[in-house]
Write an enzyme that holds these catalytic residues in place. Structure first.
Site, short mmCIF file in Angstrom:
data_model
loop_
_atom_site.label_atom_id
_atom_site.label_comp_id
_atom_site.label_asym_id
_atom_site.label_seq_id
_atom_site.Cartn_x
_atom_site.Cartn_y
_atom_site.Cartn_z
N GLN A 84 -15.53 -0.85 -19.06
CA GLN A 84 -15.12 0.37 -19.62
C GLN A 84 -14.74 1.49 -18.59
OE1 GLN A 84 -18.76 0.89 -21.90
NE2 GLN A 84 -17.60 0.99 -23.60
N HIS A 95 -19.55 5.56 -12.76
CA HIS A 95 -19.48 4.79 -11.73
C HIS A 95 -19.18 3.18 -12.29
CE1 HIS A 95 -22.92 3.09 -8.56
NE2 HIS A 95 -21.62 2.30 -8.45
#
Length: 151
Positions: A84, A95
């Site tokens: 994602q 991150h």
């Protein structure tokens, strides 16, 4: 094992079960299915295109290696491998990370329901729905043992 950063979150070393020079794999605090793990680059990079070519290569080679082990360990017959990339794609931790989810026939009523579950799985405001450190450490230790002698 050294310290591991996942976005703004400091991970317990006991959550990490595999690592390379550039990437690490860790157990999920709220898995969508049993064996749902994450692989992330060591360097905190918010978006996929922020990674260097070397980091991309290592991230995906590590993800492939981890996926083989996780699918077998959790008796999966398939895998959902998902990134994602950015908040509008459902990324909740800025991150880069790869979700690896072992799958079985009939694990969801509609196969694509996994994406709905994945989108909201860690967004519950209450932390009491997350797994305990001890539970995550036990799973991590078990998975780590599966990589011993693996080349």
């Amino acid at each position: 094992m050294s310290n591991f950063q996942f976005g703004a979150h400091a991970l317990q070393a006991s959550q990490v079960f595999f690592q390379t020079r550039l990437s690490f794999a860790f157990v999920n605090r709220k898995p969508v299915v049993p064996g749902h793990v994450l692989v992330s680059p060591r360097r905190v990079a918010p978006r996929f295109c922020d990674l260097t070519a070397e980091e991309v290569s290592d991230l995906f080679l590590t993800s492939q290696r981890v996926a083989r082990v996780v699918e077998k360990e959790y008796n999966g017959t398939s895998l959902t491998v998902s990134v994602q990339d950015g908040p509008d794609a459902g990324q909740s931790v800025p991150h880069v990370h790869v979700h690896i989810l072992p799958r079985k026939a009939g694990d969801f009523k509609r196969n694509d329901d996994i994406y709905t579950e994945l989108e909201g799985h860690d967004k519950t405001p209450s932390t009491d729905v997350f797994r305990s450190i001890d539970d995550m450490a036990a799973e991590s230790t078990r998975l780590e043992g599966l990589f011993i002698g693996d080349s």
